[in-house]
Motif scaffolding. Structure first.
Motif, PDB file in Angstrom:
ATOM      1  N   THR A 303       0.831  -1.205   0.000  1.00  8.13           N
ATOM      2  CA  THR A 303       0.000   0.000   0.000  1.00  8.13           C
ATOM      3  C   THR A 303       0.865   1.254   0.000  1.00  8.13           C
ATOM      4  O   THR A 303       0.617   2.192  -0.769  1.00  8.13           O
ATOM      5  N   ALA A 304       1.898   1.265   0.843  1.00  6.47           N
ATOM      6  CA  ALA A 304       2.804   2.417   0.882  1.00  6.47           C
ATOM      7  C   ALA A 304       3.522   2.586  -0.447  1.00  6.47           C
ATOM      8  O   ALA A 304       3.691   3.711  -0.942  1.00  6.47           O
ATOM      9  N   LEU A 305       3.939   1.463  -1.045  1.00  6.59           N
ATOM     10  CA  LEU A 305       4.640   1.530  -2.330  1.00  6.59           C
ATOM     11  C   LEU A 305       3.725   2.098  -3.414  1.00  6.59           C
ATOM     12  O   LEU A 305       4.156   2.884  -4.255  1.00  6.59           O
ATOM     13  N   GLY A 306       2.437   1.707  -3.391  1.00  8.97           N
ATOM     14  CA  GLY A 306       1.492   2.253  -4.356  1.00  8.97           C
ATOM     15  C   GLY A 306       1.338   3.750  -4.217  1.00  8.97           C
ATOM     16  O   GLY A 306       1.257   4.482  -5.213  1.00  8.97           O
ATOM     17  N   ILE A 307       1.301   4.240  -2.974  1.00 11.57           N
ATOM     18  CA  ILE A 307       1.211   5.684  -2.734  1.00 11.57           C
ATOM     19  C   ILE A 307       2.476   6.377  -3.214  1.00 11.57           C
ATOM     20  O   ILE A 307       2.432   7.402  -3.907  1.00 11.57           O
ATOM     21  N   LEU A 308       3.628   5.823  -2.845  1.00 11.86           N
ATOM     22  CA  LEU A 308       4.910   6.441  -3.190  1.00 11.86           C
ATOM     23  C   LEU A 308       5.132   6.497  -4.696  1.00 11.86           C
ATOM     24  O   LEU A 308       5.681   7.472  -5.221  1.00 11.86           O
ATOM     25  N   ASP A 309       4.704   5.465  -5.403  1.00 10.99           N
ATOM     26  CA  ASP A 309       4.890   5.422  -6.855  1.00 10.99           C
ATOM     27  C   ASP A 309       4.114   6.523  -7.563  1.00 10.99           C
ATOM     28  O   ASP A 309       4.463   6.912  -8.685  1.00 10.99           O
ATOM     29  N   ARG A 310       3.065   7.026  -6.929  1.00  8.00           N
ATOM     30  CA  ARG A 310       2.245   8.072  -7.534  1.00  8.00           C
ATOM     31  C   ARG A 310       2.668   9.472  -7.105  1.00  8.00           C
ATOM     32  O   ARG A 310       2.043  10.461  -7.496  1.00  8.00           O
ATOM     33  N   LEU A 311       3.708   9.560  -6.288  1.00  8.43           N
ATOM     34  CA  LEU A 311       4.166  10.855  -5.784  1.00  8.43           C
ATOM     35  C   LEU A 311       5.383  11.351  -6.551  1.00  8.43           C
ATOM     36  O   LEU A 311       6.363  10.623  -6.702  1.00  8.43           O
ATOM     37  N   ASP A 312       5.318  12.579  -7.019  1.00 10.90           N
ATOM     38  CA  ASP A 312       6.449  13.197  -7.702  1.00 10.90           C
ATOM     39  C   ASP A 312       7.247  14.010  -6.693  1.00 10.90           C
ATOM     40  O   ASP A 312       7.326  15.235  -6.764  1.00 10.90           O
ATOM     41  N   THR A 313       7.829  13.325  -5.721  1.00  8.82           N
ATOM     42  CA  THR A 313       8.575  13.968  -4.646  1.00  8.82           C
ATOM     43  C   THR A 313       9.946  13.314  -4.517  1.00  8.82           C
ATOM     44  O   THR A 313      10.153  12.188  -4.971  1.00  8.82           O
ATOM     45  N   MET A 314      10.878  14.014  -3.870  1.00  8.98           N
ATOM     46  CA  MET A 314      12.199  13.435  -3.644  1.00  8.98           C
ATOM     47  C   MET A 314      12.137  12.459  -2.471  1.00  8.98           C
ATOM     48  O   MET A 314      11.621  12.789  -1.412  1.00  8.98           O
ATOM     49  N   LYS A 315      12.655  11.258  -2.687  1.00 10.09           N
ATOM     50  CA  LYS A 315      12.597  10.217  -1.665  1.00 10.09           C
ATOM     51  C   LYS A 315      13.996   9.668  -1.394  1.00 10.09           C
ATOM     52  O   LYS A 315      14.908   9.838  -2.206  1.00 10.09           O
ATOM     53  N   VAL A 316      14.146   8.983  -0.270  1.00  8.81           N
ATOM     54  CA  VAL A 316      15.396   8.291   0.019  1.00  8.81           C
ATOM     55  C   VAL A 316      15.479   7.070  -0.885  1.00  8.81           C
ATOM     56  O   VAL A 316      14.488   6.661  -1.488  1.00  8.81           O
ATOM     57  N   GLY A 317      16.659   6.466  -0.989  1.00  5.96           N
ATOM     58  CA  GLY A 317      16.827   5.280  -1.820  1.00  5.96           C
ATOM     59  C   GLY A 317      16.011   4.106  -1.316  1.00  5.96           C
ATOM     60  O   GLY A 317      15.524   4.105  -0.180  1.00  5.96           O
ATOM     61  N   ASP A 318      15.861   3.093  -2.167  1.00  8.65           N
ATOM     62  CA  ASP A 318      15.063   1.922  -1.793  1.00  8.65           C
ATOM     63  C   ASP A 318      15.914   0.674  -1.633  1.00  8.65           C
ATOM     64  O   ASP A 318      15.410  -0.440  -1.676  1.00  8.65           O
ATOM     65  N   GLY A 319      17.218   0.853  -1.426  1.00  5.85           N
ATOM     66  CA  GLY A 319      18.092  -0.289  -1.187  1.00  5.85           C
ATOM     67  C   GLY A 319      18.672  -0.896  -2.445  1.00  5.85           C
ATOM     68  O   GLY A 319      19.492  -1.806  -2.370  1.00  5.85           O
TER      69      GLY A 319
END
Length: 363
Positions: A303-319
């Motif tokens: 669920t969090a990944l689905g939200i994050l994928d739709r956000l055009d924001t700067m994020k930390v790395g995903d490993g």
């Protein structure tokens, strides 16, 4: 040379070992603090399944205690040949971290809408004329990955990461979350204080299709509350087939999604309040607490990944090391079914789940 039976037995032994390691890691998530720490870590390895995240975490912690790695937490993880493709080599004597990898098979059908019409294709078999072919996950096998600290070679570039001041929200995060709330068919309103929404920080009303958030909180707390309510919108509701959830699990999942969304943006997660995991997991009937936690963790991650994928924001790395195809590192999910009682028609975030308030219970 090993026979097929010996190879199969060795694989089964490794899978049994993995299951034991995973069960031990899950059983260690007994308090809200432990759960929050695990989710904050998982947010930085969100391209991998929740189960594999816990396995990497536990094995790296053991490697650190044994002095085999210099830092207590891994940063970038990849397979042996993936590191070679990036110009790096696993150092001699460094044991990999065993995780689950998906086993897929090809299926064909002349009538794709009929679930019973699909047949599994042999390794070299081709589909017949008029048939549709698809790949499906049919099982798991053991695989190995290594942290960058276990390798030598070409330096890995440091990806940019958001930098936030205390109480500050990531740029564009509120607007991005608000857009997703509206896209789900809910009206978003900001109310002056907790008294306006029965003493809570946020409130989702499924019948009225509204989401309300207090406006008298710091910016970061408002964003976190909005992420919590968006999780309720996406996960529950009277018309959602997944709505029949235990109330304790529902609140934990919503707060956990908000935590992962915040952690992926570099937000401080120390203010998140999550109930004791052992308590709510044990309250779900006909399912062991370990299975409840594993299923919930993967549900939260997706669920969090689905939200994050739709956000055009700067994020930390995903490993995932920069330069690798991320699709090649995503693990197949392992789903666990459970019986769940109905969810209430209104979900809310309790006062205290973000910033302190004068009254109300903590989440």
């Amino acid at each position: 040379m090993a026979t097929k039976e010996e190879t199969r037995a060795a694989r089964e032994a490794r899978l049994e070992e993995l299951h034991g390691q995973l069960t031990g890691a899950v059983e260690g998530l007994v308090t809200g603090d432990d759960w929050a720490r695990a989710l904050s870590f998982a947010a930085r390895f969100r391209s991998r399944s929740f189960n594999n995240t816990l396995l990497i975490w536990a094995q790296h912690e053991q490697a650190f205690e044994q002095g085999r790695v210099p830092d207590p937490y891994p940063t970038l993880v990849a397979g042996y040949r993936q590191w070679q493709a990036l110009g790096r080599q696993v150092a001699r004597g460094q044991a990999g971290y065993m995780i689950y990898a998906p086993v897929t098979a090809r299926f064909a059908s002349a009538n794709p809408s009929d679930p019973m019409s699909w047949r599994r294709l042999a390794p070299r078999e081709k589909r017949k004329a008029g048939e549709v072919e698809r790949s499906r996950m049919v099982g798991v096998k053991p695989a190995y990955v290594w942290d960058v600290s276990q390798t030598d070679g070409t330096p890995i570039p440091e990806p940019p990461a958001p930098t936030l001041l205390e109480g500050q929200a990531p740029e564009g995060l509120w607007d991005g979350l608000a857009t997703q709330v509206k896209a789900a068919g809910f009206e978003l309103t900001q109310v002056p204080d907790a008294a306006s929404i029965v003493g809570t920080n946020g409130l989702t009303d499924y019948m009225a299709k509204t989401v309300s958030v207090r406006s008298d909180m710091p910016e970061a707390a408002r964003v976190k509350t909005l992420a919590h309510e968006l999780a309720h919108v996406l996960l529950y509701g009277p018309n959602n087939p997944d709505a029949v959830r235990h109330r304790g699990v529902a609140e934990v999942e919503a707060e956990s999604v908000a935590l992962m969304v915040g952690a992926a943006h570099g937000m401080d997660t120390s203010g998140y309040t999550v109930p004791y995991v052992s308590g709510w997991a044990a309250s779900v009937k006909d399912t062991s607490p370990v299975e409840v936690v594993k299923a919930t963790g993967e549900r939260v991650r997706k669920t969090a990944l689905g939200i994050l994928d739709r956000l055009d924001t700067m994020k930390v790395g995903d490993g995932t090391p920069p330069g690798l195809d991320k699709a090649a590192t995503v693990d197949g999910p392992r789903r666990t079914a459970s019986r769940k009682p109905p969810a209430p028609p209104v979900e809310r975030e309790r006062v205290g789940a973000g910033e302190p308030a004068a009254a109300g219970r903590r989440l």
